[in-house]
Each structure stands twice: as structure tokens, then as C-alpha cells.
Design a protein around this motif. Structure first.
Motif, PDB file in Angstrom:
ATOM      1  N   ASP A 259      -9.386 -76.285  16.604  1.00  0.00           N
ATOM      2  CA  ASP A 259      -8.201 -75.796  17.177  1.00  0.00           C
ATOM      3  C   ASP A 259      -7.657 -77.269  17.111  1.00  0.00           C
ATOM      4  OD1 ASP A 259      -9.536 -72.947  16.973  1.00  0.00           O
ATOM      5  OD2 ASP A 259     -10.383 -73.776  19.412  1.00  0.00           O
ATOM      6  N   ILE A 260      -7.519 -78.229  17.120  1.00  0.00           N
ATOM      7  CA  ILE A 260      -6.540 -79.115  16.554  1.00  0.00           C
ATOM      8  C   ILE A 260      -6.622 -79.523  15.263  1.00  0.00           C
ATOM      9  CG2 ILE A 260      -6.348 -81.316  17.401  1.00  0.00           C
ATOM     10  CD1 ILE A 260      -8.508 -81.271  19.886  1.00  0.00           C
ATOM     11  N   LYS A 261      -4.994 -79.078  15.490  1.00  0.00           N
ATOM     12  CA  LYS A 261      -4.374 -79.679  14.052  1.00  0.00           C
ATOM     13  C   LYS A 261      -3.699 -80.679  13.857  1.00  0.00           C
ATOM     14  CE  LYS A 261      -5.577 -75.367  13.423  1.00  0.00           C
ATOM     15  NZ  LYS A 261      -6.371 -74.567  12.042  1.00  0.00           N
ATOM     16  N   SER A 262      -3.398 -81.765  14.659  1.00  0.00           N
ATOM     17  CA  SER A 262      -2.807 -83.111  14.739  1.00  0.00           C
ATOM     18  C   SER A 262      -3.539 -84.012  14.785  1.00  0.00           C
ATOM     19  CB  SER A 262      -1.700 -83.145  16.097  1.00  0.00           C
ATOM     20  OG  SER A 262      -1.229 -84.860  16.874  1.00  0.00           O
ATOM     21  N   SER A 263      -3.126 -84.928  13.655  1.00  0.00           N
ATOM     22  CA  SER A 263      -3.954 -86.039  13.300  1.00  0.00           C
ATOM     23  C   SER A 263      -4.114 -87.269  14.279  1.00  0.00           C
ATOM     24  CB  SER A 263      -3.978 -86.547  11.751  1.00  0.00           C
ATOM     25  OG  SER A 263      -2.136 -86.982  11.711  1.00  0.00           O
ATOM     26  N   ILE A 264      -2.472 -87.000  14.823  1.00  0.00           N
ATOM     27  CA  ILE A 264      -3.099 -88.345  15.866  1.00  0.00           C
ATOM     28  C   ILE A 264      -3.775 -88.089  16.810  1.00  0.00           C
ATOM     29  CG2 ILE A 264      -1.162 -89.044  18.307  1.00  0.00           C
ATOM     30  CD1 ILE A 264       1.260 -88.680  15.410  1.00  0.00           C
ATOM     31  N   GLN A 265      -3.569 -86.050  17.585  1.00  0.00           N
ATOM     32  CA  GLN A 265      -5.175 -86.025  18.843  1.00  0.00           C
ATOM     33  C   GLN A 265      -5.435 -86.145  18.124  1.00  0.00           C
ATOM     34  OE1 GLN A 265      -3.785 -82.377  19.886  1.00  0.00           O
ATOM     35  NE2 GLN A 265      -1.559 -82.104  19.598  1.00  0.00           N
ATOM     36  N   LYS A 266      -7.048 -85.726  17.406  1.00  0.00           N
ATOM     37  CA  LYS A 266      -7.693 -85.965  16.376  1.00  0.00           C
ATOM     38  C   LYS A 266      -7.851 -87.648  16.788  1.00  0.00           C
ATOM     39  CE  LYS A 266      -8.269 -81.644  13.642  1.00  0.00           C
ATOM     40  NZ  LYS A 266      -8.777 -81.914  12.029  1.00  0.00           N
ATOM     41  N   GLU A 267      -7.658 -87.936  15.893  1.00  0.00           N
ATOM     42  CA  GLU A 267      -7.756 -89.996  16.385  1.00  0.00           C
ATOM     43  C   GLU A 267      -7.810 -90.768  17.161  1.00  0.00           C
ATOM     44  OE1 GLU A 267      -5.825 -93.973  15.288  1.00  0.00           O
ATOM     45  OE2 GLU A 267      -4.404 -92.479  14.840  1.00  0.00           O
ATOM     46  N   ILE A 268      -6.586 -89.853  19.183  1.00  0.00           N
ATOM     47  CA  ILE A 268      -7.335 -90.717  20.010  1.00  0.00           C
ATOM     48  C   ILE A 268      -8.753 -90.081  20.874  1.00  0.00           C
ATOM     49  CG2 ILE A 268      -5.835 -90.304  22.057  1.00  0.00           C
ATOM     50  CD1 ILE A 268      -3.118 -90.478  21.144  1.00  0.00           C
ATOM     51  N   ILE A 269      -8.754 -88.670  21.290  1.00  0.00           N
ATOM     52  CA  ILE A 269      -9.609 -88.086  21.124  1.00  0.00           C
ATOM     53  C   ILE A 269     -11.414 -88.583  20.697  1.00  0.00           C
ATOM     54  CG2 ILE A 269     -11.437 -85.840  21.239  1.00  0.00           C
ATOM     55  CD1 ILE A 269      -8.858 -84.459  21.082  1.00  0.00           C
ATOM     56  N   GLY A 270     -11.218 -89.123  19.153  1.00  0.00           N
ATOM     57  CA  GLY A 270     -12.275 -89.188  18.787  1.00  0.00           C
ATOM     58  C   GLY A 270     -12.579 -90.844  19.777  1.00  0.00           C
ATOM     59  N   LYS A 271     -11.570 -91.790  19.147  1.00  0.00           N
ATOM     60  CA  LYS A 271     -11.565 -92.727  19.948  1.00  0.00           C
ATOM     61  C   LYS A 271     -11.976 -93.565  21.188  1.00  0.00           C
ATOM     62  CE  LYS A 271      -8.700 -95.624  17.054  1.00  0.00           C
ATOM     63  NZ  LYS A 271      -9.843 -96.359  16.145  1.00  0.00           N
ATOM     64  N   GLY A 272     -11.416 -92.237  21.939  1.00  0.00           N
ATOM     65  CA  GLY A 272     -11.999 -91.758  23.248  1.00  0.00           C
ATOM     66  C   GLY A 272     -13.302 -91.482  23.619  1.00  0.00           C
ATOM     67  N   LYS A 273     -13.871 -90.723  22.743  1.00  0.00           N
ATOM     68  CA  LYS A 273     -15.021 -90.106  22.811  1.00  0.00           C
ATOM     69  C   LYS A 273     -16.317 -91.565  22.471  1.00  0.00           C
ATOM     70  CE  LYS A 273     -15.070 -85.632  21.733  1.00  0.00           C
ATOM     71  NZ  LYS A 273     -15.651 -84.160  20.886  1.00  0.00           N
ATOM     72  N   GLN A 274     -15.225 -92.362  21.572  1.00  0.00           N
ATOM     73  CA  GLN A 274     -16.796 -93.493  21.117  1.00  0.00           C
ATOM     74  C   GLN A 274     -16.521 -94.149  22.471  1.00  0.00           C
ATOM     75  OE1 GLN A 274     -17.789 -94.070  17.909  1.00  0.00           O
ATOM     76  NE2 GLN A 274     -19.109 -95.629  19.059  1.00  0.00           N
ATOM     77  N   ILE A 275     -15.297 -94.269  22.964  1.00  0.00           N
ATOM     78  CA  ILE A 275     -15.089 -95.767  23.934  1.00  0.00           C
ATOM     79  C   ILE A 275     -16.722 -95.249  25.636  1.00  0.00           C
ATOM     80  CG2 ILE A 275     -13.981 -96.516  26.628  1.00  0.00           C
ATOM     81  CD1 ILE A 275     -11.779 -96.397  24.167  1.00  0.00           C
ATOM     82  N   LYS A 276     -16.356 -93.981  25.539  1.00  0.00           N
ATOM     83  CA  LYS A 276     -17.363 -93.285  26.887  1.00  0.00           C
ATOM     84  C   LYS A 276     -18.384 -93.679  26.036  1.00  0.00           C
ATOM     85  CE  LYS A 276     -18.028 -89.413  29.842  1.00  0.00           C
ATOM     86  NZ  LYS A 276     -17.253 -87.902  29.957  1.00  0.00           N
ATOM     87  N   GLU A 277     -19.039 -92.637  24.752  1.00  0.00           N
ATOM     88  CA  GLU A 277     -20.051 -92.959  24.525  1.00  0.00           C
ATOM     89  C   GLU A 277     -20.954 -94.200  25.097  1.00  0.00           C
ATOM     90  OE1 GLU A 277     -22.629 -93.046  20.240  1.00  0.00           O
ATOM     91  OE2 GLU A 277     -20.511 -91.769  20.586  1.00  0.00           O
ATOM     92  N   ASP A 278     -20.223 -95.811  23.751  1.00  0.00           N
ATOM     93  CA  ASP A 278     -20.560 -96.694  23.965  1.00  0.00           C
ATOM     94  C   ASP A 278     -20.668 -97.287  25.672  1.00  0.00           C
ATOM     95  OD1 ASP A 278     -20.472 -95.918  21.452  1.00  0.00           O
ATOM     96  OD2 ASP A 278     -18.957 -97.946  21.206  1.00  0.00           O
ATOM     97  N   LEU A 279     -19.416 -97.013  26.532  1.00  0.00           N
ATOM     98  CA  LEU A 279     -19.500 -97.989  27.734  1.00  0.00           C
ATOM     99  C   LEU A 279     -20.554 -97.257  28.634  1.00  0.00           C
ATOM    100  CD1 LEU A 279     -15.998 -97.660  28.662  1.00  0.00           C
ATOM    101  CD2 LEU A 279     -17.691 -99.700  27.771  1.00  0.00           C
ATOM    102  N   LEU A 280     -21.023 -95.885  28.178  1.00  0.00           N
ATOM    103  CA  LEU A 280     -21.985 -95.679  28.954  1.00  0.00           C
ATOM    104  C   LEU A 280     -23.353 -96.065  28.577  1.00  0.00           C
ATOM    105  CD1 LEU A 280     -21.064 -91.311  28.994  1.00  0.00           C
ATOM    106  CD2 LEU A 280     -21.235 -93.182  31.010  1.00  0.00           C
ATOM    107  N   HIS A 281     -23.666 -96.135  27.003  1.00  0.00           N
ATOM    108  CA  HIS A 281     -24.725 -97.068  26.643  1.00  0.00           C
ATOM    109  C   HIS A 281     -24.921 -98.049  27.443  1.00  0.00           C
ATOM    110  CE1 HIS A 281     -27.683 -98.708  23.408  1.00  0.00           C
ATOM    111  NE2 HIS A 281     -27.152 -99.267  23.759  1.00  0.00           N
ATOM    112  N   ILE A 282     -24.326 -99.412  27.655  1.00  0.00           N
ATOM    113  CA  ILE A 282     -24.061-100.587  27.805  1.00  0.00           C
ATOM    114  C   ILE A 282     -24.200-100.594  29.749  1.00  0.00           C
ATOM    115  CG2 ILE A 282     -22.596-102.509  28.639  1.00  0.00           C
ATOM    116  CD1 ILE A 282     -22.888-102.036  25.526  1.00  0.00           C
ATOM    117  N   ALA A 283     -23.967 -99.306  29.919  1.00  0.00           N
ATOM    118  CA  ALA A 283     -24.480 -99.447  31.957  1.00  0.00           C
ATOM    119  C   ALA A 283     -25.633 -99.195  31.968  1.00  0.00           C
ATOM    120  CB  ALA A 283     -23.507 -98.363  32.424  1.00  0.00           C
ATOM    121  N   GLU A 284     -26.196 -98.868  31.025  1.00  0.00           N
ATOM    122  CA  GLU A 284     -27.535 -97.998  31.170  1.00  0.00           C
ATOM    123  C   GLU A 284     -28.035 -99.282  29.908  1.00  0.00           C
ATOM    124  OE1 GLU A 284     -30.674 -94.551  30.014  1.00  0.00           O
ATOM    125  OE2 GLU A 284     -28.531 -94.100  28.801  1.00  0.00           O
ATOM    126  N   HIS A 285     -28.088 -99.348  28.873  1.00  0.00           N
ATOM    127  CA  HIS A 285     -29.373-100.613  29.038  1.00  0.00           C
ATOM    128  C   HIS A 285     -29.129-101.495  28.445  1.00  0.00           C
ATOM    129  CE1 HIS A 285     -30.953 -96.625  27.061  1.00  0.00           C
ATOM    130  NE2 HIS A 285     -29.981 -95.914  26.730  1.00  0.00           N
TER     131      HIS A 285
END
Length: 706
Positions: A259-285
Motif C-alpha cells: 500500500d506504500i508507494k513512496s520509496s522514501i517511506q519504505k526506506e524509513i519504515i524498513g530502517k525503523g523496524k530494524q532499529i526496533k528489532e535490534d534494540l529489543l534483541h540487545i535488551a533481551e540477550h
């Protein structure tokens, strides 16, 4: 993991073993270590003999052969050279060491059996991932090696070559250990098992040990310390983490939402998800592997730097309105919510991080966003006004229009959304100026309705009276959204629009009651006041019944407005009459005024009027007709002006003109005294927009035009 072996050694063999242990894995004494055949022979003791052995506490010699414990563990930072002993030369040092070893051997000689602990070698510890122990072994070898170098190895070529070989071997072992340490740090995002977590803990301990060892070599001359000191493991560690984070952010996948057509929005969302996933891993493990520090904050800082760089690069280019809004949403909504999620509360302090975008980059984006919201909101409001001009509908037997609710929904939604997107309650206030623009158009629309000949004017105005009230309540309830001057302008506009609608209905009322108003203040009124007043009230009630299809609150507003206007017309009619009340009929006139006042007040209050204070107007005016002393008249006039600040000199002259007993000079004196004593700048309730001026009786005489 340690191997326990029971040995029966001679004193000479024990000395040789101590000498070998003190010099490390890569150094051998002149006497060499125990011969293999002798050791093997001792290890072949019978099982019966082993069972008879008595295991004794570790002796001094046993402790001496622990290669993992530094013999310089207690030395402190002192003036150079801090590794040198208090002996005059190397021979004295060797003699002293020999005497100590011989003394210890004599103590062991009395024991038939001695328990010895054979530690794992450096290679074995490295293989078993005992990195901290392996690192300590290297540190002990480093201290031993450079202690001897400081003491001097003489000019023997063989000794010099031996020391050089030992130094090279130690350097290679350090490199091998370092390679394993960085490999475990590199795998911080990949491990899941407890063994992998323990290996990372060991790697972190090595880094801490090396940092401590660097500090211990501080102040030592460069020629007298190891060439690899300081190793700066901590700085290398942080640099490696930075490279890891940078690589993971660069390799972050674009968001897969179709549903997201903008490449800029896709890039920002992708990096944001990566940050969340990695920081949660760091906090847990990973967090528990760094007991001495908050590694989550370090990682958060590194990811923050990368995300800042991404957003700043994007913001440098011209963005569409949608992309501009998306960037601001990540700056003020999505990104803070990631770092403030419940799993990261207490481990990451978001407030310590710098702003994602500097002010000079943020301001143009905010201006673009607000301009777009204002244009959109203006279009919405105009479309709503255009669509709601259709025939009003009846709900619960009252006329209703969704215009106000639709406008309020659009405006409030735009403002609250802007507050979140901009992260500010004050910046979006400029959006509310669109309400003022809408109200101006709204007023023009209703004015055109009142001047038109369309058949449903009554229904349209009745429906819009409810809209006016809803808009007023919204502005009053959400004052903080509006700048003070804008709120005042909007409230004034709404009062004018309401007056416009009320005026349309009251105009027809006064037109129908014109003949009944004309009888007031006449001899017929004095003689048949009950009939004249009754006829007037009957006409008023007829018109009130035509308003029952108004919303209940709007009906109260309408009746209150009519109450004020009918009473004002009553007083104005009396003031305009040329009649004068003499001593013979002034008392009768006062009684008629009080009786009429009571009947008028009762009718309107029962119909829904909220203007209870108007019941005092006619009685106070009637009292002015009974006071004989001019000074008391002046005093009462001043008191009256305090209750009704708009009671003017013109009203004084017109009302006192009804008294035949007052001379022209007395009227002139009373008027002058009143002018001198009244308070022209008395505050009015209408200045306070929270108080609806419709329900203020203080402005009553502004309706009495004389």
C-alpha cells in the motif's frame, strides 16, 4: 576444566616444576621440566596405593604453579620502572628465587603424597572459550616477560634470542585471543543459546581486563613497556559496534507493504523496524553480557546516529507533502515510541539523545506540513458548507444539520494530528485560523438565506442555530487550541451569526405585536392594563409555540433573546410616549408596571428563558417615579447604572420625563449629577467571552433605543 593428578615428587623435581610454571608455557628453565619417563612412572601407582593417599590442602608450592594467577597482581602504578625488584643484579634474583623454592620443597618433603593442580594451557582455554582465563594467562606472561627485560637478560645471545622468541609468541597469542573476542562481539546479533551468551560474557571480560592492564602500564616509558600497550580494546570494541550497526542499517530491507508507494517511506519504515528489532534483541540477550555498563544506551546512540544521517540526507531534497508528513511523523511519533516502548524503559534514556533533525532542517518541513494542512482544511470546510445547504432533516421532531459536527471533526482532527506530527501544542494553533475564515463564509451564507425568498428559511435557520451553539461550545471547551485574539474574534462572529438568526424570527414577532405595543403608556393601558398586557402576552406565546421544533437548548436561547427584546420594546415604548404621570395617577402607573412585569417575567421563564435578572428592571424604574427628593433620585440613578452600565443620560431624561412633578431645572441638575457620578468605564461581562452575552442582563438598555 582442570585435571587433578596425584604426584610423589622429589624435592629436586618439585623445584624444576615450579621453575617451569613460573616461566609460562613458552619458557623452560635450564634444568628443564620433569622427565617424561619419571612422570609416567609416578603416574603408574597402583590403585591400592592411590586409595591409601591422604589429600591435603593446597600448599605454597601448589599455589605457585598456578599460571593463571599473576605474580604481579598487587603492584600499583609507581615511578618507573615499577617492575624492578630490590636486588642488585640478576644473579641475586635467581639465588633468592632458588632459596624460596628450596624452602618450600623442604616443607613438602615431609608429606608422603602431594596433590597438584595442573591448569589448562592457553590453547586449551581458548578452545574451551574460557577467554577471561586465557587473557589472564597472557597478562601474567606479559608481566613476567617484561619484568625480566627490565631486570636485564645480560649479553648472552641465546638469552636475548629466547626473550625475543617469547615476546613474538606472546604477541601472536594476543592476536589469536583478540580474533576470538571480536568474533564473539561480531556475533552479538546472531546468538540465542546460553553457551553463546556465556562466550560473549567471556569476551567482554577480556576487554575489561585489557583496559585495566592498559591503565597499569600508564606512566611507564615507551621503551620499557610492551610495544602493544596500550591496546585500547574498548575503543576498538566501540568502533566495531559502530561498523556493525552501520552495516545492519545499510542492509535493512525496504518495507514490504504494497500500500506504500513512496520509496522514501519504505526506506524509513524498513530502517525503523530494524532499529526496533535490534534494540529489543540487545535488551533481551546482550545486555546481561555487559554487567559493568548500560550497553543498550550505547547501541541506541549508534543506531540514533545512523538514523539521523538517513533522515538528514532525505530532508536535504525536496519532499512531497506526503513524504514530508511521513518524515515528521518518524521524528516526533514513531521513533520516540520505539525507544520508549515498555521493553526498553529503564535501559534507554531517550532524552539523552540529540535531535533527529536540527532546527534549520526541521522548520521548512514544519512550514510545508502546516501549509498543506491549512489548504486541505479550508477545502474540507468549504465543501461541507456547500453540501449542507440542502433541506434540513428532522430528528426527534427538531430540525438538525450535521454541518457543525462535520466541521468540528475536520478541524479537531487536523489540529490533534498536527500536534502529534509536530510534537508541539503551540505550533498547530495557526491551523485554527481556518475556523475564523469558515465562520465568515458561514455568516455570509446565512445572511443570504435570511434575505432570500426560499420557502424553507425557518427550517434552515432553526437547524443552523444548533450548529452555531455547537461551534461555540467547541471553542469554549478547547480554548487552549486558540490564540486569545482568535478566540475572541470567533466568539464575536458566532454571536453576530446567532443574532442574525434570532433577528429573523423576532422581527416577525415585533411586527405582529406592533399594535399592542402602541397601547402601552396610554389611558387605556392605565384603566385596562390587565387586558392590554394579556393581549400582548397572548401574541408573544403564539410565536413561541411556532419555535417548538427547535432543539431544546436553542429554544431556550431563542426565548431568552425574545424575553429581552419584548421587555426592551415595552420600556422603549413608555419612554417615547409624551404622557406624564401626575400626583393623581402616578401610584396607579407604578402598580401597573409592577403587575405587567410579573406577568411578562412568568410567561418567559415558563417558556424556557434563563434571564431571571430581568425581573428587576421594571420595578426599579417604577421606583424612580415614586421618589420625591431629587438627591435620592440621583442616588438611585447611580445605583441603577452600576447594575446596568449601558443605562445612559438619554435613558434618564426619557424616563424622568414621565414625572410631571419634576421641573426642567431639576431634570437638568439630576442629569448633570448623574453624568458626574456614573462609572463610564465599568467592566462588562460581555468582555468575558466565556460568559454568553445573551444571558447577561447588564447590557439590557443597549436594546432600548431612544
Amino acid at each position: 576444566m582442570l585435571q587433578i593428578t596425584v604426584l610423589a615428587l622429589t624435592k629436586t623435581e618439585q623445584f624444576n616444576l615450579i621453575d617451569c610454571s613460573c616461566r609460562g608455557d613458552n619458557r623452560r628453565g635450564k634444568a628443564g621440566c620433569i622427565k617424561e619417563d619419571r612422570t609416567s612412572r609416578k603416574l603408574r601407582l597402583s590403585r591400592d596405593e592411590k586409595m591409601k593417599m591422604t589429600i591435603k590442602p593446597l600448599s605454597t608450592i601448589e599455589r605457585a604453579i598456578r599460571s593463571s594467577k599473576s605474580k604481579f597482581s598487587t603492584f600499583q602504578k609507581v615511578n618507573l620502572p615499577f617492575f624492578k625488584k630490590n636486588f642488585q643484579n640478576t644473579e641475586e634474583v635467581q639465588d633468592e628465587q632458588h632459596r624460596k623454592c628450596m624452602s618450600e620443597c623442604e616443607e613438602v618433603q615431609n608429606n608422603e603424597i602431594q596433590l597438584a593442580e595442573i591448569p589448562l594451557t592457553f590453547k586449551q582455554n581458548l578452545k574451551e572459550q574460557h577467554f577471561a582465563v586465557a587473557g589472564k594467562q597472557l597478562i601474567n606472561r606479559e608481566e613476567c616477560l617484561f619484568s625480566v627485560k627490565q631486570d636485564g637478560v645480560g649479553s648472552s645471545k641465546s638469552l636475548v634470542e629466547e626473550e625475543e622468541d617469547n615476546e613474538e609468541s606472546l604477541r601472536k597469542d594476543f592476536e589469536e585471543l583478540l580474533e576470538e573476542v571480536w568474533l564473539k562481539v561480531e556475533n552479538s546479533f546472531d546468538f540465542r543459546t546460553e553457551n553463546e551468551k556465556e562466550a560473549l560474557k567471556q569476551a567482554v571480560l577480556v576487554i575489561q581486563q585489557e583496559e585495566e592492564q592498559d591503565r597499569r602500564w600508564e606512566g611507564v616509558a615507551e621503551k620499557e613497556r610492551p610495544p602493544w600497550r596500550p591496546r585500547c580494546y574498548r575503543r576498538t570494541h566501540d568502533s566495531q559496534l559502530q561498523n556493525m550497526v552501520q552495516r545492519r542499517m545499510e542492509e535493512a530491507n525496504l518495507d514490504s507493504n504494497t500500500d506504500i508507494k513512496s520509496s522514501i517511506q519504505k526506506e524509513i519504515i524498513g530502517k525503523g523496524k530494524q532499529i526496533k528489532e535490534d534494540l529489543l534483541h540487545i535488551a533481551e540477550h546482550v545486555r546481561s553480557c555487559y554487567p559493568e555498563e548500560n550497553v543498550c544506551q550505547l547501541y541506541a546512540k549508534l543506531y540514533h546516529q545512523e538514523f539521523c544521517a538517513t533522515l538528514r540526507e532525505i530532508a536535504d531534497y525536496g519532499l512531497s507533502d506526503a513524504d514530508c508528513s511521513h518524515v515528521l511523523q518518524w521524528v516526533n511519533i514513531h521513533y520516540p515510541s520505539i525507544l520508549r516502548c515498555k521493553e526498553l524503559i529503564g535501559v534507554i534514556e531517550y532524552e539523552q539523545l540529540t535531535a533527529l533533525l536540527p532546527e534549520y532542517m526541521l522548520e521548512p518541513l514544519e512550514e510545508q506540513y502546516l501549509t498543506q494542512i491549512e489548504d486541505t482544511l479550508q477545502t474540507w470546510c468549504q465543501n461541507i458548507l456547500r453540501k449542507k445547504k440542502a433541506e434540513p432533516e428532522l430528528r426527534d421532531r427538531c430540525y438538525f444539520s450535521p454541518l457543525a459536527t462535520d466541521v468540528i471533526k475536520c478541524v479537531h482532527g487536523a489540529i490533534t494530528s498536527a500536534q502529534k506530527v509536530l510534537g508541539s501544542c503551540s505550533k498547530p494553533q495557526r491551523i485554527t485560523y481556518q475556523i475564523k475564515e469558515f465562520l465568515i463564509s458561514y455568516q455570509d451564507y446565512l445572511k443570504s438565506v435570511t434575505e432570500s425568498n426560499q420557502r424553507n428559511i425557518d427550517a434552515v435557520l432553526k437547524a443552523n442555530l444548533l450548529c452555531i451553539r455547537q461551534l461555540r461550545e467547541y471553542i469554549t471547551t478547547h480554548q487552549k487550541l486558540f490564540p486569545a485574539h482568535l478566540k475572541s474574534d470567533c466568539m464575536s462572529l458566532l454571536v453576530s451569526i446567532r443574532e442574525l438568526c434570532h433577528g429573523y424570527f423576532t422581527k416577525s414577532v415585533h411586527k405582529d405585536l406592533k399594535g399592542m405595543y402602541a397601547k402601552l403608556g396610554t389611558s387605556e393601558w392605565l384603566k385596562h392594563s390587565e387586558h392590554v398586557c394579556g393581549e400582548l402576552l397572548e401574541g408573544v406565546n403564539t410565536h413561541i409555540q411556532k419555535l417548538i421544533d427547535l432543539d431544546k437548548t436553542c429554544l431556550q436561547d431563542m426565548v431568552s433573546h425574545l424575553h429581552k427584546e419584548v421587555l426592551a420594546e415595552y420600556v422603549r415604548t413608555l419612554m417615547k410616549k409624551k404622557i406624564k404621570f401626575g400626583e393623581e395617577n402616578i401610584q396607579q402607573a407604578v402598580e401597573v408596571l409592577c403587575d405587567n412585569n410579573q406577568r411578562i417575567h412568568t410567561l418567559f421563564i415558563e417558556a424556557g428563558s434563563n434571564l431571571y435578572d430581568l425581573k428587576n428592571v421594571l420595578p426599579r424604574l417604577a421606583e424612580l417615579l415614586t421618589i420625591k427628593d431629587p438627591q435620592f433620585i440621583e442616588l438611585e440613578l447611580v445605583n441603577l447604572s452600576k447594575s446596568y452600565p449601558d443605562f445612559s443620560e438619554a435613558h434618564v431624561c426619557a424616563w424622568l420625563h414621565l414625572r410631571a412633578s419634576l421641573s426642567t431645572s431639576e431634570l437638568r441638575m439630576i442629569k448633570k449629577t448623574f453624568s458626574d457620578l456614573r462609572e463610564p468605564n465599568a467592566p462588562k461581562e460581555t468582555d468575558n467571552q466565556e460568559q454568553d452575552p445573551l444571558y447577561s442582563s447588564r447590557a439590557f438598555f443597549s436594546k432600548v433605543l431612544v
